[in-house]
Design a protein around this motif. Structure first.
Motif, PDB file in Angstrom:
ATOM      1  N   LEU A 229       0.819  -1.201   0.000  1.00 57.06           N
ATOM      2  CA  LEU A 229       0.000   0.000   0.000  1.00 57.06           C
ATOM      3  C   LEU A 229       0.860   1.262   0.000  1.00 57.06           C
ATOM      4  N   LEU A 230       1.833   1.322   0.899  1.00 55.44           N
ATOM      5  CA  LEU A 230       2.698   2.503   0.972  1.00 55.44           C
ATOM      6  C   LEU A 230       3.572   2.644  -0.267  1.00 55.44           C
TER       7      LEU A 230
ATOM      8  N   ALA B 119       3.411   5.824  -3.083  1.00 52.56           N
ATOM      9  CA  ALA B 119       4.578   6.661  -3.366  1.00 52.56           C
ATOM     10  C   ALA B 119       5.118   6.471  -4.777  1.00 52.56           C
ATOM     11  N   ALA B 120       5.150   5.248  -5.272  1.00 49.65           N
ATOM     12  CA  ALA B 120       5.849   4.966  -6.534  1.00 49.65           C
ATOM     13  C   ALA B 120       5.010   5.229  -7.771  1.00 49.65           C
ATOM     14  N   TYR B 121       3.714   4.983  -7.700  1.00 47.53           N
ATOM     15  CA  TYR B 121       2.896   5.133  -8.906  1.00 47.53           C
ATOM     16  C   TYR B 121       2.881   6.568  -9.444  1.00 47.53           C
TER      17      TYR B 121
ATOM     18  N   TYR C 220       8.480  -2.278 -15.551  1.00 54.49           N
ATOM     19  CA  TYR C 220       9.240  -3.411 -15.007  1.00 54.49           C
ATOM     20  C   TYR C 220      10.093  -2.972 -13.827  1.00 54.49           C
ATOM     21  N   PHE C 221      10.620  -1.766 -13.888  1.00 54.79           N
ATOM     22  CA  PHE C 221      11.435  -1.220 -12.795  1.00 54.79           C
ATOM     23  C   PHE C 221      10.631  -1.155 -11.495  1.00 54.79           C
ATOM     24  N   THR C 222       9.419  -0.617 -11.562  1.00 55.78           N
ATOM     25  CA  THR C 222       8.621  -0.498 -10.338  1.00 55.78           C
ATOM     26  C   THR C 222       8.116  -1.851  -9.854  1.00 55.78           C
ATOM     27  N   LEU C 223       7.830  -2.772 -10.748  1.00 48.54           N
ATOM     28  CA  LEU C 223       7.403  -4.104 -10.321  1.00 48.54           C
ATOM     29  C   LEU C 223       8.519  -4.847  -9.599  1.00 48.54           C
ATOM     30  N   VAL C 224       9.734  -4.759 -10.113  1.00 50.98           N
ATOM     31  CA  VAL C 224      10.881  -5.384  -9.451  1.00 50.98           C
ATOM     32  C   VAL C 224      11.156  -4.698  -8.112  1.00 50.98           C
ATOM     33  N   ALA C 225      11.066  -3.371  -8.085  1.00 53.23           N
ATOM     34  CA  ALA C 225      11.280  -2.635  -6.835  1.00 53.23           C
ATOM     35  C   ALA C 225      10.210  -2.991  -5.804  1.00 53.23           C
TER      36      ALA C 225
END
Length: 107
Positions: free
Chosen positions: A69-70, A74-76, A83-88
């Motif tokens: 959730l957090l 923040a990331a979206y 792919y970067f955000t999914l791996v992160a």
């Protein structure tokens, strides 16, 4: 090189911030604190059920729920879905399992 290092430092700081927030939420649900005073009978009745672990019962399990959730809050807006955000996100959830437990044992 510098940009990647900045992302790594920000990610580690964000992990620590998430761990403190999740441990704070866990503490609010413990006996004698605010959520327990408001929902004490509900918490006692449902303590130990499979769905209560990621919500308030298990500090390690809470890392996946509240960490996701957090993270996405923040990331979206900053990076969108890639792919970067999914791996992160996956690294974030797995890292929070051990980090939450360490912070919980130290507090």
């Amino acid at each position: 090189m510098i940009i990647e290092l900045q992302y790594l430092i920000c990610f580690l700081l964000f992990l620590m911030l998430e761990a403190f927030v999740i441990n704070g939420i866990r503490e609010c649900f413990s006996e004698g604190n605010i959520f327990f005073k408001m929902f004490g009978s509900f918490i006692k009745k449902h303590q130990g059920k499979w769905w209560s672990y990621p919500v308030w019962s298990c500090i390690k399990c809470m890392g996946s729920t509240y960490g996701s959730l957090l993270f996405w809050i923040a990331a979206y807006p900053l990076f969108g879905i890639s792919y970067f955000t999914l791996v992160a996100w996956i690294l974030n959830c797995f890292s929070l399992v051990s980090l939450n437990y360490l912070v919980y044992k130290k507090i």
